[in-house]
Design an enzyme around this catalytic site. Structure first.
Site, PDB file in Angstrom:
ATOM      1  N   ASP A  80       0.771  -1.238   0.000  1.00  0.00           N
ATOM      2  CA  ASP A  80       0.000   0.000   0.000  1.00  0.00           C
ATOM      3  C   ASP A  80       0.805   1.292   0.000  1.00  0.00           C
ATOM      4  O   ASP A  80       0.278   2.340  -0.369  1.00  0.00           O
ATOM      5  CB  ASP A  80      -0.980  -0.007   1.176  1.00  0.00           C
ATOM      6  CG  ASP A  80      -2.126  -0.990   0.949  1.00  0.00           C
ATOM      7  OD1 ASP A  80      -2.337  -1.375  -0.214  1.00  0.00           O
ATOM      8  OD2 ASP A  80      -2.792  -1.380   1.921  1.00  0.00           O
ATOM      9  N   TYR A  89     -10.225  -1.043   1.123  1.00  0.00           N
ATOM     10  CA  TYR A  89     -10.030  -1.270   2.560  1.00  0.00           C
ATOM     11  C   TYR A  89      -9.843   0.040   3.302  1.00  0.00           C
ATOM     12  O   TYR A  89      -9.232   0.976   2.801  1.00  0.00           O
ATOM     13  CB  TYR A  89      -8.821  -2.169   2.807  1.00  0.00           C
ATOM     14  CG  TYR A  89      -9.211  -3.566   3.228  1.00  0.00           C
ATOM     15  CD1 TYR A  89      -9.712  -3.807   4.491  1.00  0.00           C
ATOM     16  CD2 TYR A  89      -9.097  -4.636   2.357  1.00  0.00           C
ATOM     17  CE1 TYR A  89     -10.096  -5.080   4.884  1.00  0.00           C
ATOM     18  CE2 TYR A  89      -9.469  -5.920   2.738  1.00  0.00           C
ATOM     19  CZ  TYR A  89      -9.970  -6.125   4.010  1.00  0.00           C
ATOM     20  OH  TYR A  89     -10.347  -7.381   4.394  1.00  0.00           O
ATOM     21  N   LEU A 115      19.467   1.056  19.076  1.00  0.00           N
ATOM     22  CA  LEU A 115      18.755  -0.048  18.429  1.00  0.00           C
ATOM     23  C   LEU A 115      17.409   0.374  17.840  1.00  0.00           C
ATOM     24  O   LEU A 115      16.732   1.261  18.363  1.00  0.00           O
ATOM     25  CB  LEU A 115      18.524  -1.182  19.436  1.00  0.00           C
ATOM     26  CG  LEU A 115      19.772  -1.783  20.082  1.00  0.00           C
ATOM     27  CD1 LEU A 115      19.387  -2.952  20.974  1.00  0.00           C
ATOM     28  CD2 LEU A 115      20.790  -2.208  19.034  1.00  0.00           C
TER      29      LEU A 115
END
Length: 742
Positions: free
Chosen positions: A362, A450, A655
């Protein structure tokens, strides 16, 4: 003297908290979406450069150079942190611009970084990691290309007019008034890189046309920039393939193909409409419950900076992908630098060519730009703060999306914490409880059929929830008996095709600083002699911790056992009890892989191999997908697998967690007319794990404690007004607590 020192320390702590807040507020505009003024300025600057030869994006020709996308280009993290953590000046604002160069011998897509804003004076080429090229055929489809698509469909349907008219009971693609046909186009557009050929299926153009297929699908090759050279490669009708429209029509006329006759169309009995039908089970003369703010909102918004119950963050809605938050802090401490939606896919299966080809990625449809107006009382409570968004995608001027994002506080109807302490004599020693109020930031993406509802939720106890709820119309195809292997029949001639939704998020955590490590925690059975009864044995679970030192060891594959806990922590910071301060990610997902590893289109979504992968932060690894993956998943410009290929050290480093959530959807009759949200919501929680010394919600003054008084009457202790407000109830809080025989 001791008292003086304590007062001084308290004062310094207060100053530090205030300074942290001020710097967060100061830095938030770095992450704000481009303003209308900035968008216009970027366009004007680029159009003023003769060498680019830019023309309007909405001009019908495809052989042109035009701007496809303008959006914010984020600053590098370390530069941003200098402003956020030290109050330094903010980096200059920059724009990311995508230009389609179609008016040249070798058409290409080039991205630029334009700066400084709001008065741009320079531009430089932006490249992807590894300097991967972007195939011109991988560009998203535009409004101009759709216009030519309609033109060729007019020619196709004119040839097949009689067939379509008889099949549908009077519908046609042209000259049709209220009985028209429309179409849906399928992606990816081909079977390999460099292709641009699209399966298109026809549907009745009624409310909810997505579930009105008519059994006619056509493959159009539209790679050439001259639409006169586009052509039909294949046609599918009622389970049969043909090499041309002419061949289908000839066999239709001579009885060489079984004809379809769809049921007569009746607007009064339209199964795809929202109009209520059947007996009502609720009174129609009264409304259902509503949210109220008895004394007004308890959150504060200043442009893109939000504060609530100890939380603060900046937000944006990225045109190419969607909702993002930055510099997420709780009680002045940063929890995450960035939490952002990266990609959403829906991979389908089916018996018709359109169904078997449908693999929607998408971001390739500029998912963030499909954030349309939210309805008060339905999409968001009436009390919500509604915020406008502006996008520049496939346009010649910024588009204003009114009320496309909302922020509100709501009660969950569930206590955050509570305890009834019985005296086991028909009474109680005390009752304590804290209502669970949460701040919600919400937007939606209606990517064709959707509707995705994107939520970021912020709880009073330092927990953040990321959630997506799926609704809207199913993607359906024409029913064939073989189709039952891939879904359910949901109406006459309509198959609801099974598919898997996967959503990918970037979670750049900074837990008590940037130096973080990662471990997984599982349980392990132990068997030992009972120390107080040696003739017996004790079998119980103990914690089994695994430290993950490299990126590869922290990339968990779908299909393998996933750890019970995944824990990010600062090895250099401990709480009062000696534990390393951390947060864990808790999944609410039923995701699984959608294709075998390395199989064709799977290369474009290599992030979908992992429910969780942990990498070292790199500015060059900003996103896991791109707007080009939809139409070239075979040789993607952005390959997530590259991020973990070098297997970097992740001990005591900055991280990033990459999180995949999702679910399988096998459509069923209850998906008519629409898929409903209950059971179709997935996501994850960020939960403190020894980050604090105790539950931080103990600071909430919404707590209520009830104890029995000496006179037997309950004594209520509270820190908020006794009467909530006339919109809720004009009666004060009351609690009895007894449980006696009757």
């Amino acid at each position: 003297m001791k008292l003086l020192c304590l007062l001084l320390l308290a004062s310094l702590a207060g100053c530090g908290a205030s300074r942290s807040r001020d710097w967060a507020h100061h830095g938030a505009p770095m992450f704000a979406d481009l303003t209308v003024r900035e968008l216009r300025a970027v366009r004007a600057y680029l159009h003023s450069i003769p060498q680019l030869e830019l023309t309007d994006a909405r001009s019908k020709t495809l052989m042109k150079n035009s701007i496809l996308l303008i959006e914010l280009h984020l600053p590098k993290k370390q530069k941003a942190l200098r402003a956020l953590d030290h109050g330094h000046s903010k980096p200059i604002r920059q724009a990311r611009v995508v230009i389609q160069f179609g008016n040249q011998t070798n058409p290409n897509i080039t991205e630029y970084i334009v700066s400084p804003l709001p008065s741009p004076m320079s531009h430089e080429v932006k490249t992807f990691k590894g300097a991967k090229p972007v195939h011109f055929e991988s560009r998203p489809i535009t409004a101009a290309e759709y216009e030519h698509m309609i033109d060729i469909l007019v020619k196709i349907t004119t040839k097949a007019h009689k067939l379509l008219f008889e099949t549908t009971g009077g519908f046609s693609f042209t000259n049709c008034s209220d009985r028209c046909l429309t179409y849906s186009d399928i992606a990816p557009r081909g079977l390999g890189p460099g292709e641009r050929r699209t399966w298109i299926m026809l549907q009745k153009f009624v409310e909810g046309y997505f579930i009105h297929p008519v059994g006619f699908e056509v493959l159009v090759n539209h790679r050439n920039l001259d639409p006169k050279k586009w052509y039909v490669e294949k046609v599918w009708y009622n389970g049969m393939y043909f090499d041309s429209v002419e061949e289908l029509v000839e066999k239709y006329e001579t009885g060489g193909v079984e004809k379809i006759k769809l049921p007569d169309h009746d607007d009064s009995d339209l199964y795809s409409t929202y109009i209520p039908r059947g007996p009502s089970n609720t009174p129609t003369n009264i409304h259902g419950p509503k949210l109220v703010e008895p004394q007004g909102p308890r959150y504060h918004i200043d442009r893109n900076f939000v504060e609530y119950a100890g939380w603060s963050f900046a937000y944006r809605v990225r045109s190419s992908a969607g909702l993002q938050v930055f510099d997420l802090r709780f009680k002045g401490e940063r929890i995450a630098y960035e939490i952002s939606l990266q990609e959403a896919i829906a991979f389908y299966s089916g018996d018709t060519p359109a169904a078997m080809q449908t693999k929607y990625i998408d971001a390739g449809w500029a998912m963030g730009t499909s954030s349309f107006e939210l309805a008060p009382g339905i999409d968001c409570p009436e009390i919500a703060t509604f915020i406008d968004l502006y996008h520049y995608y496939d346009t010649d001027k910024p588009l204003h999306h009114k009320n496309a994002l909302c922020i509100f506080e709501m009660t969950t109807g569930m206590p955050l914490r509570r305890h009834f302490n019985s005296n086991f004599k028909g009474g109680y020693n005390f009752y304590g409880g804290l209502e669970n109020s949460v701040l919600v930031m919400r937007t939606t993406s209606t990517v064709y059929n959707y509707d995705y509802i994107w939520d970021f939720l912020f709880y009073q106890n330092g927990v953040m929830e990321v959630k997506v709820s799926a609704t809207g119309y199913i993607h359906s195809t024409f029913f064939t008996p073989s189709g039952l292997q891939y879904g359910n029949k949901v109406y006459n001639y309509v198959l609801g095709n099974m598919h898997t939704h996967l959503i990918h998020y970037k979670v750049d955590l900074d837990i008590a600083g940037q130096e973080n490590s990662f471990e997984s925690i599982d349980l392990k059975y132990v068997n030992f002699t009972n120390p107080w009864s040696p003739e017996h044995f004790i079998v119980q679970s103990k914690l089994h911790r695994t430290n993950h030192d490299t990126e590869r060891s922290a990339a968990f594959r779908f299909g393998k056992k996933f750890p019970r806990y995944v824990h990010f922590y600062n090895p250099n910071e401990k709480n009062k009890w000696g534990h390393q301060r951390g947060y864990r990610i808790q999944f609410n997902s039923h995701a699984h892989s959608v294709l075998p590893r390395g199989w064709r289109e799977e290369n474009g979504i290599s992030w979908s191999r992992y429910p969780l992968a942990v990498t070292r932060h790199r500015d060059s690894e900003a996103t896991s997908s791109s707007i080009y993956s939809q139409n070239d998943p075979w040789e993607p410009a952005v390959s997530f697998e590259d991020y973990i290929q070098n297997n970097e050290d992740i001990v005591n480093q900055d991280l990033v967690a990459w999180v995949t959530v999702g679910f399988l959807h096998v459509p069923h009759s209850e998906d008519i007319p629409n898929t409903a949200t209950p059971g179709n919501a997935v996501g994850f929680f960020l939960r403190p794990f020894n980050f604090f010394d105790e539950d931080p919600s103990v600071s909430s003054r919404s707590t209520i404690i009830v104890r029995p008084g000496q006179d037997g009457k309950p004594k209520v202790q509270r820190w908020t007004p006794e009467v909530v407000g006339h919109c809720v109830t004009d009666k004060p809080f009351f609690y009895n607590g007894s449980y006696i025989g009757v």
